[in-house]
Motif scaffolding. Structure first.
Motif, PDB file in Angstrom:
ATOM      1  N   PHE A 186       1.114   3.943 -17.086  1.00  0.00           N
ATOM      2  CA  PHE A 186      -0.065   4.455 -16.381  1.00  0.00           C
ATOM      3  C   PHE A 186       0.169   4.391 -14.873  1.00  0.00           C
ATOM      4  O   PHE A 186       1.032   3.646 -14.389  1.00  0.00           O
ATOM      5  CB  PHE A 186      -1.338   3.706 -16.771  1.00  0.00           C
ATOM      6  N   GLN A 187      -0.597   5.190 -14.142  1.00  0.00           N
ATOM      7  CA  GLN A 187      -0.395   5.349 -12.706  1.00  0.00           C
ATOM      8  C   GLN A 187      -1.596   4.898 -11.897  1.00  0.00           C
ATOM      9  O   GLN A 187      -2.746   4.976 -12.351  1.00  0.00           O
ATOM     10  CB  GLN A 187      -0.091   6.819 -12.381  1.00  0.00           C
ATOM     11  N   LEU A 188      -1.296   4.439 -10.681  1.00  0.00           N
ATOM     12  CA  LEU A 188      -2.332   4.051  -9.721  1.00  0.00           C
ATOM     13  C   LEU A 188      -2.089   4.796  -8.422  1.00  0.00           C
ATOM     14  O   LEU A 188      -0.947   4.897  -7.969  1.00  0.00           O
ATOM     15  CB  LEU A 188      -2.295   2.544  -9.442  1.00  0.00           C
ATOM     16  N   ASP A 189      -3.158   5.302  -7.812  1.00  0.00           N
ATOM     17  CA  ASP A 189      -3.009   5.908  -6.491  1.00  0.00           C
ATOM     18  C   ASP A 189      -3.479   4.919  -5.428  1.00  0.00           C
ATOM     19  O   ASP A 189      -3.989   3.835  -5.730  1.00  0.00           O
ATOM     20  CB  ASP A 189      -3.770   7.230  -6.397  1.00  0.00           C
ATOM     21  N   ASN A 190      -3.304   5.303  -4.177  1.00  0.00           N
ATOM     22  CA  ASN A 190      -3.625   4.389  -3.081  1.00  0.00           C
ATOM     23  C   ASN A 190      -5.121   4.089  -3.017  1.00  0.00           C
ATOM     24  O   ASN A 190      -5.532   2.988  -2.624  1.00  0.00           O
ATOM     25  CB  ASN A 190      -3.145   4.977  -1.756  1.00  0.00           C
ATOM     26  N   GLU A 191      -5.958   5.042  -3.410  1.00  0.00           N
ATOM     27  CA  GLU A 191      -7.411   4.823  -3.393  1.00  0.00           C
ATOM     28  C   GLU A 191      -7.799   3.691  -4.337  1.00  0.00           C
ATOM     29  O   GLU A 191      -8.646   2.847  -4.009  1.00  0.00           O
ATOM     30  CB  GLU A 191      -8.132   6.109  -3.796  1.00  0.00           C
ATOM     31  N   THR A 192      -7.178   3.649  -5.511  1.00  0.00           N
ATOM     32  CA  THR A 192      -7.461   2.574  -6.467  1.00  0.00           C
ATOM     33  C   THR A 192      -6.944   1.238  -5.953  1.00  0.00           C
ATOM     34  O   THR A 192      -7.632   0.209  -6.043  1.00  0.00           O
ATOM     35  CB  THR A 192      -6.816   2.890  -7.829  1.00  0.00           C
ATOM     36  N   ILE A 193      -5.734   1.241  -5.397  1.00  0.00           N
ATOM     37  CA  ILE A 193      -5.130  -0.001  -4.916  1.00  0.00           C
ATOM     38  C   ILE A 193      -5.936  -0.618  -3.785  1.00  0.00           C
ATOM     39  O   ILE A 193      -6.124  -1.840  -3.729  1.00  0.00           O
ATOM     40  CB  ILE A 193      -3.672   0.261  -4.474  1.00  0.00           C
ATOM     41  N   THR A 194      -6.449   0.216  -2.889  1.00  0.00           N
ATOM     42  CA  THR A 194      -7.204  -0.310  -1.750  1.00  0.00           C
ATOM     43  C   THR A 194      -8.591  -0.812  -2.139  1.00  0.00           C
ATOM     44  O   THR A 194      -9.299  -1.389  -1.303  1.00  0.00           O
ATOM     45  CB  THR A 194      -7.333   0.760  -0.654  1.00  0.00           C
ATOM     46  N   GLN A 195      -8.985  -0.633  -3.395  1.00  0.00           N
ATOM     47  CA  GLN A 195     -10.244  -1.195  -3.887  1.00  0.00           C
ATOM     48  C   GLN A 195     -10.052  -2.603  -4.455  1.00  0.00           C
ATOM     49  O   GLN A 195     -10.985  -3.168  -5.029  1.00  0.00           O
ATOM     50  CB  GLN A 195     -10.824  -0.292  -4.968  1.00  0.00           C
ATOM     51  N   SER A 196      -8.859  -3.160  -4.287  1.00  0.00           N
ATOM     52  CA  SER A 196      -8.589  -4.499  -4.821  1.00  0.00           C
ATOM     53  C   SER A 196      -9.494  -5.542  -4.181  1.00  0.00           C
ATOM     54  O   SER A 196      -9.948  -5.387  -3.046  1.00  0.00           O
ATOM     55  CB  SER A 196      -7.125  -4.870  -4.585  1.00  0.00           C
ATOM     56  N   LYS A 197      -9.744  -6.610  -4.931  1.00  0.00           N
ATOM     57  CA  LYS A 197     -10.658  -7.659  -4.493  1.00  0.00           C
ATOM     58  C   LYS A 197      -9.927  -8.989  -4.349  1.00  0.00           C
ATOM     59  O   LYS A 197      -8.983  -9.281  -5.084  1.00  0.00           O
ATOM     60  CB  LYS A 197     -11.805  -7.812  -5.499  1.00  0.00           C
ATOM     61  N   SER A 198     -10.381  -9.788  -3.416  1.00  0.00           N
ATOM     62  CA  SER A 198      -9.817 -11.118  -3.227  1.00  0.00           C
ATOM     63  C   SER A 198     -10.264 -12.037  -4.365  1.00  0.00           C
ATOM     64  O   SER A 198     -11.393 -11.953  -4.838  1.00  0.00           O
ATOM     65  CB  SER A 198     -10.268 -11.698  -1.889  1.00  0.00           C
ATOM     66  N   THR A 242       0.864  -1.179   0.000  1.00  0.00           N
ATOM     67  CA  THR A 242       0.000   0.000   0.000  1.00  0.00           C
ATOM     68  C   THR A 242       0.902   1.231   0.000  1.00  0.00           C
ATOM     69  O   THR A 242       2.068   1.162   0.404  1.00  0.00           O
ATOM     70  CB  THR A 242      -0.929   0.028   1.226  1.00  0.00           C
ATOM     71  N   LEU A 243       0.365   2.346  -0.454  1.00  0.00           N
ATOM     72  CA  LEU A 243       1.173   3.546  -0.668  1.00  0.00           C
ATOM     73  C   LEU A 243       1.045   4.533   0.477  1.00  0.00           C
ATOM     74  O   LEU A 243      -0.036   4.713   1.044  1.00  0.00           O
ATOM     75  CB  LEU A 243       0.752   4.223  -1.972  1.00  0.00           C
ATOM     76  N   THR A 244       2.143   5.163   0.799  1.00  0.00           N
ATOM     77  CA  THR A 244       2.110   6.247   1.778  1.00  0.00           C
ATOM     78  C   THR A 244       1.701   7.538   1.074  1.00  0.00           C
ATOM     79  O   THR A 244       1.626   7.604  -0.153  1.00  0.00           O
ATOM     80  CB  THR A 244       3.493   6.416   2.433  1.00  0.00           C
ATOM     81  N   ASP A 245       1.444   8.566   1.852  1.00  0.00           N
ATOM     82  CA  ASP A 245       1.031   9.850   1.281  1.00  0.00           C
ATOM     83  C   ASP A 245       2.102  10.378   0.325  1.00  0.00           C
ATOM     84  O   ASP A 245       3.299  10.310   0.609  1.00  0.00           O
ATOM     85  CB  ASP A 245       0.797  10.870   2.390  1.00  0.00           C
ATOM     86  N   GLY A 246       1.642  10.915  -0.790  1.00  0.00           N
ATOM     87  CA  GLY A 246       2.566  11.504  -1.747  1.00  0.00           C
ATOM     88  C   GLY A 246       3.210  10.513  -2.689  1.00  0.00           C
ATOM     89  O   GLY A 246       4.100  10.874  -3.465  1.00  0.00           O
ATOM     90  N   LYS A 247       2.766   9.247  -2.661  1.00  0.00           N
ATOM     91  CA  LYS A 247       3.349   8.221  -3.530  1.00  0.00           C
ATOM     92  C   LYS A 247       2.307   7.699  -4.519  1.00  0.00           C
ATOM     93  O   LYS A 247       1.114   7.656  -4.230  1.00  0.00           O
ATOM     94  CB  LYS A 247       3.880   7.053  -2.698  1.00  0.00           C
ATOM     95  N   ILE A 248       2.784   7.274  -5.669  1.00  0.00           N
ATOM     96  CA  ILE A 248       1.926   6.615  -6.665  1.00  0.00           C
ATOM     97  C   ILE A 248       2.650   5.370  -7.177  1.00  0.00           C
ATOM     98  O   ILE A 248       3.874   5.244  -7.071  1.00  0.00           O
ATOM     99  CB  ILE A 248       1.576   7.555  -7.854  1.00  0.00           C
ATOM    100  N   MET A 249       1.873   4.445  -7.724  1.00  0.00           N
ATOM    101  CA  MET A 249       2.446   3.279  -8.403  1.00  0.00           C
ATOM    102  C   MET A 249       2.389   3.527  -9.904  1.00  0.00           C
ATOM    103  O   MET A 249       1.358   3.948 -10.426  1.00  0.00           O
ATOM    104  CB  MET A 249       1.673   2.002  -8.053  1.00  0.00           C
TER     105      MET A 249
END
Length: 308
Positions: free
Chosen positions: A295-307, A273-280
């Motif tokens: 392309f870029q992903l922010d932490n909001e998108t990453i935390t929407q991941s599904k099992s 997971t990403l800390t503040d100010g970071k992107i993937m």
């Protein structure tokens, strides 16, 4: 005479005790104090002929991390700019002894070669990744363990362990999941990539992507890189980046997007997971071309991941 008969009977008794439960699939049978080596535990080796005056090139699926030769009769180098290629040749002319070499790659691959001298080898260029099917057929026929590309290698990451077999299984499941992410991707020269979903299992993220080729020229994927970078930095400003290891780019054998078609791929990376100010940032590079995608992903998108 009685002593001789007694010794024979004792030996027969030991044979019954230690031999009655020996599996016929064992390659080296154990004695009282040795552990057995089963055929399935044996890794096969590739035959290789080397010349003193000619260089052989071997292309590996991943970056070469370590090399070892059985004798000074073998010399090898890795080009500084192409780190998955091994240049190898004979270190001395007309050596008679059989020797070997072993190569370890960044993705956990283990490759073994048995080497003989030949002034004029039949083969000078080898792409190991294209030998997968023959590895499977040969090892199944011999009854030994699968080759370096198909064997389930075990890797360690901070969160635990994972294997090639598990990565392929979960990546295959992720590939079949319904898309739920929209409007994240990139486009360049009629080549597009879109993120369709993020799934996780056993501390691994699986990014489901679709590449679309609207041009009349095939698009061949060379490699994929994933970075964690600072989100907002000015040009010429120093910034920090960390590269994440791409664990799998599935399906592994499909790298070309034909003209006016699409290709679904799953990119496996360690859970983070990403800390503040970071992107993937995900980067896809075209082989022998310049149509690279990013392309870029922010932490909001990453935390929407599904099992899965």
């Amino acid at each position: 005479m009685k002593k001789i008969v007694s010794v024979i009977l004792i030996l027969l008794g030991f044979n019954q005790i230690y031999g009655q439960n020996i599996d016929s699939s064992l390659y080296i049978k154990p004695n009282k104090y040795l552990l057995p080596i089963a055929k399935k535990a044996i890794r096969g080796s590739y035959p290789l002929e080397l010349s003193f005056y000619k260089t052989t090139h071997i292309i590996f699926p991943s970056k070469i991390r370590d090399f070892d030769a059985g004798s000074e009769s073998v010399i090898a180098t890795v080009p500084p700019t192409i780190t998955n290629v091994l240049r190898v040749k004979a270190g001395k002319k007309d050596f008679n002894e059989e020797t070997n070499m072993t190569i370890l790659t960044e993705d956990g691959g283990y490759f073994s070669f048995v080497i003989h001298y030949n002034e004029n080898p039949d083969v000078y260029n080898i792409n190991i990744a294209n030998n997968l099917r023959m590895d499977e057929l040969s090892t199944d026929s011999l009854g030994i363990g699968r080759g370096a590309l198909s064997t389930s290698n075990i890797y360690e990451i901070n969160q635990g362990e994972y294997s090639d077999e598990e990565l392929r299984r979960f990546a295959g499941k992720a590939l079949k999941q319904r898309k739920y992410i929209r409007h994240i991707g990139a486009k360049k020269a009629d080549i597009s990539v879109f993120l369709k979903g993020i799934y996780f299992e056993q501390k691994i993220f699986y990014l489901q992507t679709t590449l679309e080729n609207s041009s009349s020229i095939p698009y061949e994927i060379d490699f994929v890189k994933v970075f964690i970078r600072d989100k907002n930095v000015l040009k010429r400003t120093a910034f920090q980046e960390d590269e994440l290891k791409v664990l799998i780019n599935y399906p592994e054998g499909f790298k070309t997007v034909k003209p006016n078609s699409e290709l679904k791929k799953v990119i496996g990376i360690p859970f983070i997971t990403l800390t503040d100010g970071k992107i993937m940032e995900v980067e896809i590079y075209e082989k022998d071309g310049g149509r690279h995608l990013k392309f870029q992903l922010d932490n909001e998108t990453i935390t929407q991941s599904k099992s899965i």
